[in-house]
Design an enzyme around this catalytic site. Structure first.
Site, mmCIF file in Angstrom:
data_model
loop_
_atom_site.group_PDB
_atom_site.id
_atom_site.type_symbol
_atom_site.label_atom_id
_atom_site.label_comp_id
_atom_site.label_asym_id
_atom_site.label_seq_id
_atom_site.Cartn_x
_atom_site.Cartn_y
_atom_site.Cartn_z
ATOM 1 N N ASP A 68 53.770 53.364 15.951
ATOM 2 C CA ASP A 68 52.469 52.700 16.087
ATOM 3 C C ASP A 68 52.417 51.494 15.160
ATOM 4 O OD1 ASP A 68 52.185 54.046 13.615
ATOM 5 O OD2 ASP A 68 51.316 55.768 14.675
ATOM 6 N N ASP A 70 50.058 49.419 12.553
ATOM 7 C CA ASP A 70 48.832 49.408 11.760
ATOM 8 C C ASP A 70 48.551 47.996 11.257
ATOM 9 O OD1 ASP A 70 48.662 52.122 12.124
ATOM 10 O OD2 ASP A 70 49.724 52.594 10.263
ATOM 11 N N ASP A 148 51.613 53.847 -1.163
ATOM 12 C CA ASP A 148 52.457 54.801 -1.881
ATOM 13 C C ASP A 148 53.808 54.213 -2.313
ATOM 14 O OD1 ASP A 148 53.188 54.754 0.801
ATOM 15 O OD2 ASP A 148 52.928 56.912 1.132
HETATM 16 P P1 ATP Z 1 55.061 57.318 9.711
HETATM 17 O O1 ATP Z 1 53.900 56.788 10.515
HETATM 18 O O2 ATP Z 1 56.392 56.910 10.182
HETATM 19 O O3 ATP Z 1 54.948 58.758 9.455
HETATM 20 P P2 ATP Z 1 53.855 55.676 7.718
HETATM 21 O O4 ATP Z 1 54.366 55.166 6.406
HETATM 22 O O5 ATP Z 1 53.468 54.684 8.746
HETATM 23 O O6 ATP Z 1 54.944 56.664 8.267
HETATM 24 P P3 ATP Z 1 51.142 56.562 7.869
HETATM 25 O O7 ATP Z 1 50.586 57.901 7.554
HETATM 26 O O8 ATP Z 1 51.044 56.039 9.246
HETATM 27 O O9 ATP Z 1 52.660 56.645 7.417
HETATM 28 O O10 ATP Z 1 50.499 55.558 6.831
HETATM 29 C C1 ATP Z 1 50.481 54.154 7.005
HETATM 30 C C2 ATP Z 1 50.592 53.446 5.658
HETATM 31 O O11 ATP Z 1 49.490 53.810 4.811
HETATM 32 C C3 ATP Z 1 51.825 53.807 4.848
HETATM 33 O O12 ATP Z 1 52.939 53.052 5.217
HETATM 34 C C4 ATP Z 1 51.363 53.521 3.436
HETATM 35 O O13 ATP Z 1 51.404 52.141 3.154
HETATM 36 C C5 ATP Z 1 49.912 53.940 3.453
HETATM 37 N N1 ATP Z 1 49.735 55.345 3.063
HETATM 38 C C6 ATP Z 1 49.758 56.439 3.867
HETATM 39 N N2 ATP Z 1 49.549 57.561 3.179
HETATM 40 C C7 ATP Z 1 49.381 57.194 1.903
HETATM 41 C C8 ATP Z 1 49.100 57.898 0.682
HETATM 42 N N3 ATP Z 1 48.999 59.208 0.675
HETATM 43 N N4 ATP Z 1 48.970 57.177 -0.445
HETATM 44 C C9 ATP Z 1 49.095 55.823 -0.437
HETATM 45 N N5 ATP Z 1 49.345 55.123 0.660
HETATM 46 C C10 ATP Z 1 49.484 55.772 1.817
HETATM 47 MG MG MG Z 2 52.431 55.040 10.634
#
Ligand code: ATP
Ligand code: MG
Length: 443
Positions: A68, A70, A148
């Protein structure tokens, strides 16, 4: 009023952002979904800043396909909603906007600050230093620093063809490492789920976890006990159902996190020789099914993970004189009621989980019409797969799994023959067997 967190510790000192030409890193607008591009366009035309951020930029940089896209912006959720026809503000912990186009949903998030910069009313933290709400808006730099990992804090502007890096994101991606932004201990205390994310993302990407980011995890697993169980369920799904479970599971164990997610099983992993191979094999099978676009249900993997605890409990109840079937039912009830206090597995899964377990006692009983009836049970297939898995993990059921495989492939006549053969051999065997000792004998 919420307890303020001392400033300074959680923030890296501000550094000059590095602006990189996206083309040099093989990132182009062609890699981005049309709807995400249109949303960025629209926001910029309305005078706001808008970037693709997080997992999608990271995944493109490692040559993967983002699932996806964002978007981060300086427009407030209300301003975003007013720009798009099909947009809804959602979320309590984080207020974000879902913008729909066709069947695609794009998440649009307003730049956020670390809460010590905003008012205490908007941000709240618990006594454990955890962030409870985090709706303080900020600028792009503060937004980058409250993310993070460095690899997740890259901002891509498709209009300018530029990637902005406020930390060491690009270098860490190139070094293939997961590195926490700021002080890892503080950042895990703020949100312990970050420990699970570190493990999951490292396993998914084949990255190492940078030394300090990793070291801190060994001591902080207990913080997971403070995370709402519903959130841990969401995270557990991502850990085990995203196609990388076989890599994630041993890492969870290595960091001592598995036992904080599944305490009852965690406790007996070293003592029970079947438990670990069982879970590992289930993880391999789940990944394979996902790889082959086959259906996977969380009920199955959770049934496997909790099974060793159920068996141990059942054994104890049987030793107290409770017959096998009620002992299993009571053990199931006990294990599930304790488990949901940590990871809130919803009822729609705990019901099939119990059925899969209970069917393990029924699969050996195949006489008369029993085998035929079992075959029509809605949970037969999962229960049969579960049995095969137990055999694969080293349990000996005298060819029971193979019998069921043949039975399913056989026609009606062959099935009848298989059942009578069973009864024949059963009678022969029972004649040879000495009379069964009752439990109370000799007491
Ligand atoms: P994936 O979607 O592949 O599981 P992702 O990194 O995109 O991994 P998401 O949960 O979609 O994970 O989160 C989007 C973004 O939001 C992350 O890349 C990060 O920058 C931020 N993020 C998500 N969770 C946290 C957290 N617990 N603390 C700080 N930042 C976060
Ligand atoms: Mg994501």
């Amino acid at each position: 009023m919420s307890k303020p967190i001392k400033p300074g510790k959680t923030r890296q000192s501000a550094i000059e952002p590095v602006r990189l030409r996206a083309r040099d890193y093989a990132v182009t607008p062609d890699d981005i979904s049309q709807s995400a591009l249109q949303i960025v366009d629209r926001l910029e035309q309305a005078g706001f800043q808008a970037y693709l951020v997080g997992g999608c930029v990271r995944d493109l940089l490692v040559g993967g396909h983002p699932k996806d896209f964002d978007i981060a912006t300086n427009a407030t959720p209300e301003e975003v909603r007013n720009l798009f026809r099909r947009a809804h503000i959602i979320g309590r912990r984080f207020r974000i906007v879902h913008v729909r186009s066709g069947r695609e949903i794009t998440e649009v998030t307003t730049f956020r600050a670390h809460h010590e910069e905003g008012s205490a009313v908007e941000a709240a933290s618990s006594e454990h230093g955890m962030l409870l709400r985090d709706n303080v808006y900020g600028d792009i730099e503060s937004d980058a620093l409250r993310r993070d990992f460095t690899m997740n804090a890259l901002y891509y502007s498709p209009l300018r063809g530029e990637i902005t890096d406020f930390t060491t994101g690009m270098a860490d991606i190139q070094a293939r490492q997961v590195k926490m932004i700021g002080d890892p201990v503080t950042r895990y205390q703020e949100d312990p789920v970050r420990m699970l994310r570190a493990v999951r993302l490292a396993s998914k990407l084949g990255f190492d976890i940078e030394e300090q980011t990793a070291e801190a995890i060994f001591d902080l697993g207990h913080l997971l006990a403070n995370v709402p169980p519903a959130r841990l369920f969401d995270e557990a799904l991502k850990l085990f159902m995203s196609g990388h479970a076989a890599a994630v599971y041993p890492e969870l164990r290595r960091f001592g996190l598995f036992s904080w997610l599944f305490p009852e099983t965690g406790e007996l992993l070293t003592a029970d020789p079947i438990a670990d191979p069982l879970i590992q094999q289930a993880a391999v099978n789940t990944d394979e099914r996902i790889q082959n676009d086959k259906r996977v249900t969380p009920a199955f993997i959770f049934a496997v993970i909790l099974w060793p605890a159920v068996v141990a409990r059942q054994k104890r109840l049987e030793e107290d004189g409770i017959p096998a079937v009620p002992a299993l039912q009571q053990a199931a009830q006990w294990v599930i009621s304790r488990q949901v206090q940590r990871v809130a597995i919803p009822k729609r899964f705990t019901i099939p989980i119990r059925e899969i377990w209970e069917m393990q006692l029924r699969l050996p009983r195949r006489n008369g019409t029993q085998a035929f009836r079992l075959l029509t049970h809605p949970r037969f297939r999962a229960a049969y797969d579960f049995l095969l898995l137990r055999e694969q993990a080293g349990e000996d059921h005298q060819g029971l799994g193979a019998w069921w495989t043949r039975f399913q492939e056989a026609d009606e006549g062959q099935r009848n023959a298989m059942v009578s053969e069973l009864q024949g051999s059963g009678r022969k065997r029972s004649r040879k067997r000495p009379p069964r000792k009752r439990k109370s004998d000799g007491q």
